[in-house]
Design an enzyme around this catalytic site. Sequence first.
Site, PDB file in Angstrom:
ATOM      1  N   HIS A  13     -15.383  -3.330  -0.076  1.00 49.51           N
ATOM      2  CA  HIS A  13     -15.499  -3.107  -1.043  1.00 49.51           C
ATOM      3  C   HIS A  13     -16.286  -2.595  -1.554  1.00 49.51           C
ATOM      4  O   HIS A  13     -16.888  -1.300  -2.285  1.00 49.51           O
ATOM      5  CB  HIS A  13     -14.813  -4.013  -2.094  1.00 49.51           C
ATOM      6  CG  HIS A  13     -14.363  -3.435  -3.294  1.00 49.51           C
ATOM      7  ND1 HIS A  13     -15.264  -3.026  -4.404  1.00 49.51           N
ATOM      8  CD2 HIS A  13     -13.243  -1.968  -3.282  1.00 49.51           C
ATOM      9  CE1 HIS A  13     -14.152  -2.328  -5.773  1.00 49.51           C
ATOM     10  NE2 HIS A  13     -13.516  -1.815  -5.188  1.00 49.51           N
ATOM     11  N   HIS A  15     -16.111   3.766 -14.084  1.00 47.50           N
ATOM     12  CA  HIS A  15     -15.690   2.734 -13.389  1.00 47.50           C
ATOM     13  C   HIS A  15     -17.088   1.961 -13.063  1.00 47.50           C
ATOM     14  O   HIS A  15     -16.855   0.850 -12.045  1.00 47.50           O
ATOM     15  CB  HIS A  15     -15.414   4.223 -11.643  1.00 47.50           C
ATOM     16  CG  HIS A  15     -14.724   3.240 -10.686  1.00 47.50           C
ATOM     17  ND1 HIS A  15     -15.512   2.971  -9.840  1.00 47.50           N
ATOM     18  CD2 HIS A  15     -13.680   2.123 -10.375  1.00 47.50           C
ATOM     19  CE1 HIS A  15     -15.388   2.311  -8.582  1.00 47.50           C
ATOM     20  NE2 HIS A  15     -14.224   2.001  -8.730  1.00 47.50           N
ATOM     21  N   TYR A  75     -12.713  -9.234  -1.920  1.00 50.27           N
ATOM     22  CA  TYR A  75     -12.871  -8.690  -1.587  1.00 50.27           C
ATOM     23  C   TYR A  75     -14.490  -8.525  -2.017  1.00 50.27           C
ATOM     24  O   TYR A  75     -15.555  -9.397  -2.658  1.00 50.27           O
ATOM     25  CB  TYR A  75     -13.128  -7.507  -3.572  1.00 50.27           C
ATOM     26  CG  TYR A  75     -11.409  -7.381  -3.385  1.00 50.27           C
ATOM     27  CD1 TYR A  75     -10.637  -7.075  -2.852  1.00 50.27           C
ATOM     28  CD2 TYR A  75     -11.719  -5.686  -3.784  1.00 50.27           C
ATOM     29  CE1 TYR A  75      -8.926  -7.387  -3.475  1.00 50.27           C
ATOM     30  CE2 TYR A  75     -10.383  -5.472  -4.911  1.00 50.27           C
ATOM     31  CZ  TYR A  75      -9.231  -5.404  -4.213  1.00 50.27           C
ATOM     32  OH  TYR A  75      -8.621  -5.179  -4.425  1.00 50.27           O
ATOM     33  N   ARG A 120      -5.690   2.947 -13.031  1.00 50.12           N
ATOM     34  CA  ARG A 120      -4.532   2.418 -11.769  1.00 50.12           C
ATOM     35  C   ARG A 120      -3.551   1.690 -11.935  1.00 50.12           C
ATOM     36  O   ARG A 120      -4.696   0.428 -11.139  1.00 50.12           O
ATOM     37  CB  ARG A 120      -4.113   3.693 -11.520  1.00 50.12           C
ATOM     38  CG  ARG A 120      -2.742   3.695 -11.125  1.00 50.12           C
ATOM     39  CD  ARG A 120      -3.545   4.710  -9.458  1.00 50.12           C
ATOM     40  NE  ARG A 120      -3.175   6.505  -9.821  1.00 50.12           N
ATOM     41  CZ  ARG A 120      -3.935   7.643  -8.822  1.00 50.12           C
ATOM     42  NH1 ARG A 120      -4.601   6.965  -8.431  1.00 50.12           N
ATOM     43  NH2 ARG A 120      -4.479   8.724  -9.945  1.00 50.12           N
ATOM     44  N   ARG A 180     -14.024   2.053   4.670  1.00 51.86           N
ATOM     45  CA  ARG A 180     -13.122   1.093   5.166  1.00 51.86           C
ATOM     46  C   ARG A 180     -11.740   2.189   5.021  1.00 51.86           C
ATOM     47  O   ARG A 180     -10.481   1.620   5.818  1.00 51.86           O
ATOM     48  CB  ARG A 180     -12.781   0.664   3.961  1.00 51.86           C
ATOM     49  CG  ARG A 180     -11.138  -0.977   3.741  1.00 51.86           C
ATOM     50  CD  ARG A 180     -11.355  -1.707   2.524  1.00 51.86           C
ATOM     51  NE  ARG A 180     -12.071  -1.284   1.330  1.00 51.86           N
ATOM     52  CZ  ARG A 180     -11.355  -0.117   0.449  1.00 51.86           C
ATOM     53  NH1 ARG A 180      -9.451  -0.268   0.813  1.00 51.86           N
ATOM     54  NH2 ARG A 180     -10.840   0.116  -0.979  1.00 51.86           N
ATOM     55  N   ASN A 220       0.548  -1.501   0.017  1.00 49.77           N
ATOM     56  CA  ASN A 220      -0.243   0.038  -0.338  1.00 49.77           C
ATOM     57  C   ASN A 220       0.885   1.664  -0.277  1.00 49.77           C
ATOM     58  O   ASN A 220       1.212   2.208  -0.783  1.00 49.77           O
ATOM     59  CB  ASN A 220      -1.016   0.136   1.460  1.00 49.77           C
ATOM     60  CG  ASN A 220      -2.010  -1.023   1.185  1.00 49.77           C
ATOM     61  OD1 ASN A 220      -2.225  -1.501  -0.197  1.00 49.77           O
ATOM     62  ND2 ASN A 220      -2.842  -1.131   1.955  1.00 49.77           N
ATOM     63  N   ARG A 243     -11.316  -3.301 -13.992  1.00 48.70           N
ATOM     64  CA  ARG A 243     -10.027  -3.683 -13.503  1.00 48.70           C
ATOM     65  C   ARG A 243     -10.556  -5.566 -13.857  1.00 48.70           C
ATOM     66  O   ARG A 243     -11.364  -5.981 -13.440  1.00 48.70           O
ATOM     67  CB  ARG A 243      -9.820  -3.968 -12.050  1.00 48.70           C
ATOM     68  CG  ARG A 243      -9.173  -2.491 -11.918  1.00 48.70           C
ATOM     69  CD  ARG A 243      -8.709  -2.549 -10.384  1.00 48.70           C
ATOM     70  NE  ARG A 243      -8.184  -1.347  -9.922  1.00 48.70           N
ATOM     71  CZ  ARG A 243      -7.408  -0.020 -10.120  1.00 48.70           C
ATOM     72  NH1 ARG A 243      -6.235  -0.778 -11.148  1.00 48.70           N
ATOM     73  NH2 ARG A 243      -7.129   0.597  -9.720  1.00 48.70           N
TER      74      ARG A 243
END
Length: 699
Positions: free
Chosen positions: A601, A447, A480, A417, A573, A59, A387
Site C-alpha cells: 500500500h 486523502h 497493509y 467509499r 499493485r 473485490n 479510514r
Amino acid sequence: MTVSGPPPVRGYGSGVLDERHLNRELSWLAFNRRVLALSGEIGIPLLERVKFAAIFSSNLDEFFQVRVAALHEQISADITMAQADGRTPTELLQAVTEEVRELIELQEDIVANELRPMLQAEGVEILSWNELEPDERRFAVDIFRQRIFPVLTPLAVDPAHPFPYISNLALSLAAMVRDPETGERRFARLKVPPNFDRLLPMPGGLRLLPIEQLISAHLNSLFTGMEVEEVAAFRITRNADLTVDDEEDADDLLAAVELELRRRRFGEAVRLEVDASMGPEMLELLLRELDLAPSAVTHHRELLDLTCLFSVHALDLPKLKDVAWPPVTAGRIFRAEESGMSLFSVIRERALLVHHPYESFASSVEAFIEEAAVDPRVQSIKMTLYRTSGDSPIARSLIRAAERGVQVAVLVELKARFDEATNVTWAKTLERAGVHVVYGVVGLKTHAKCALVVRSDADGLRRYVHLGTGNYNSRTARLYEDIGMITCDPVIGEDATQLFNHLTGYSRSPEYQRLLVAPHGLRPRLTELIENEARHGTEGHIVVKTNSVGDPDIIEALYAANDAGVRIDLLVRGICCLRAGVPGLSENIRARSILGRYLEHSRIYRFAHGGEQNTPLFLIGSADLMVRNLDRRVETLVPIVHPKHQAWLDEVLAFQFADDIVAWDLQPDNSWLRVGPEDAFEPHSQERMYHWVSAIQKR
C-alpha cells in the site's frame, strides 16, 4: 511510408483501440486475476489460499457496486464517448462481462478441484444437506426450529403481493410453489437471514453446512400444504456509489452523506448471480422484475458469494495458515522505552521512519497520538481521518485530549467509499467530546495522511508531524504495508500548519516549501521531476512504487522519458494503464506487481537526479498516479532526506525488484507473467523484508 511503434490493440465495434493506454476496468480485473492466482499457489498454506479466493469475491462485489454500476449509468444516459483506450461504455461493459465470466469459472474450478479436496483431506468439508450424518441432521434441525425458522419471512408474488424489494448483496432463495388442489403456481422469495453465520458448523466444528441448504431442506414448513417445485439461490448487486453534491449548496455534508447512505440501499440492480440449477422460467421472472438484461447474469456451480470462505479461513487450524510475523518495535522507540524517554525526545533527536506492519503501528503512530493526548505540554492536535477502524485507539486518544482541554481538530472524510457509515459515527462521537470536526474542502476528497501536534518544549513551541502512506486504522495497519515519518523539522511543521489552515479554514491553496500537495502543486512537480530525468538521458532513473498508474498525462510523460533513454521501474499493485516493455513505446519501462500476505500500500517515488545538486530525491505519501489523486483529492508527498532513511527505502525497492522472487511482470502483450520459483512462494520480497527488519531491530 514506414510506421514505427507498437502494433495496435484490436478491440470491439470501435475498431482500433489506443495502443498507448490500457483500460482501467480491464486492468483492475487483471489485478483481481492475480489475487485469484494466489488461491492456486501451491507454496501458500491451504487456509491462506482459501482466504484469497474469498478476497477475490469481495473485490468483485465492490467492482460491480462502483465501476460496473458507473458503466450502466453511462449507457442509460446514452453516453457514447470513447474512454482513454478507445472503447465506448457499451463495448467496455461487453468486455468486462466476458472477462468476469472467465474469472468466475476459473475461481470455481480452483475451489472445486483444488481447495475442496485439500480441505477434505484435512477434515474440513462444506456439505450439502444430503451429505449430513444422521446425528448432524438432528443437530441442524434443532438449530433450524429454535433459531432460524422464527425469523424467516417467505414473500410470495401474486396480484396482492408485488415483487419484494431485494437488498444489495443479500443472499436469497427463489422458490416456485404449487397449490396441489388448484394447480395454481406462485413465485416466492425468501431472504437468508444475514445475522447467522453463513456456514453452520456441525458438532466437531470442521464439517460446515451452508445455511441456505438447511433452509431449502425445510421449505415445506414455510409453505404448509403446498408443493415446492423448484428452489434455487440467487443474489443481486446494486449501485452502491454515493452521489453527494460537492458544490457550495451542500451546506450540511454530514446530513447529505447520511441521507445518501439511506438511499444507497435502493440503487439500481447491476448484477444477478444465480445457482446453475435455476430454471429458465424463474430466471426470466427475476430478470424482468429487476430490469436486467441476460448479460448481467452469472451462473454458479459453487456456492454463491464465496466471501463465506473467510469463515473457513477463521477455523482454528494454525498448521494450515501462515506462520505469524509479529511486528517489531522500531529500534529507536524500543531503546527509548527501555530508558524511559518520551517519543517526543526520540523525534527531536532525528526524524523517525516507520515501516508497517513489519514495525508496529501500535508502538509508533498510535503511541505518538496517545502520548500527545495525555502530555500536559501539548497544546493542540490536528489530524486527517480518511479510514479508521470502528474501535480506533487513535480516535479514543483524540477524545481524551479534547476532554482534558487540548485543542483538537480533525478532518473526517465522510466520502471514503464503503467507510462512510463508520466515519459518520466517529464524526458525531468526536463532536460530542468537544473535538472540532470538519469535512474537508468543497469538491475534493481529503486523502492525505497527516497529524500535527503542537507542543510547548523547554526551548519553545515545536511542531511534531506524522506524514504517511496509510490510514490511521489499527486493523488494516496489521495487514497493509505502509510507511510513515514522524518529524519535528520546522519547515515541514510550517507546511503542515498551512495545510490544516487550508483544510479547516477559508483560504486559497497556499505555497508549500517542502510538501507536495494535490490538487494544485503535485501534478506539475511530478511532471517536472520526470522531465528532469529525461534531460539526463540514459543516466536518468525513475522508480515508483504505487497502488495504481492511470493518469494519461503522467503516462505520456513517462513514455517521453523512455524515449530519452531513462530507465523506469514501476511497482504497481493494482491498476496499470501504462504499457511496459513495448519496442518503440516503452522498451525502457518495466512494471511489476507484488502480492502476498500483506497488501502493498505504500507509495514511494525515487528520482535519481531530483534532489539538490542532482542527488536522488525520495518521496513518500498518499498519492497514486491516478487522475483522481492528482486532480480531485487533497494528497501529500513528503521528501525523505536522512541518508539512513533513504537507504531503507532503497532496500525496500531492492527486495521487490530482485530477480529471484515471486512476482508478476507486465509483458509487452499486456499480460502479467508470474516469475520466480514455480513450486514455492518463497523467496518473496515480504518474507525477506520481515527477516531483514527483525534482524536489524535485534541488534
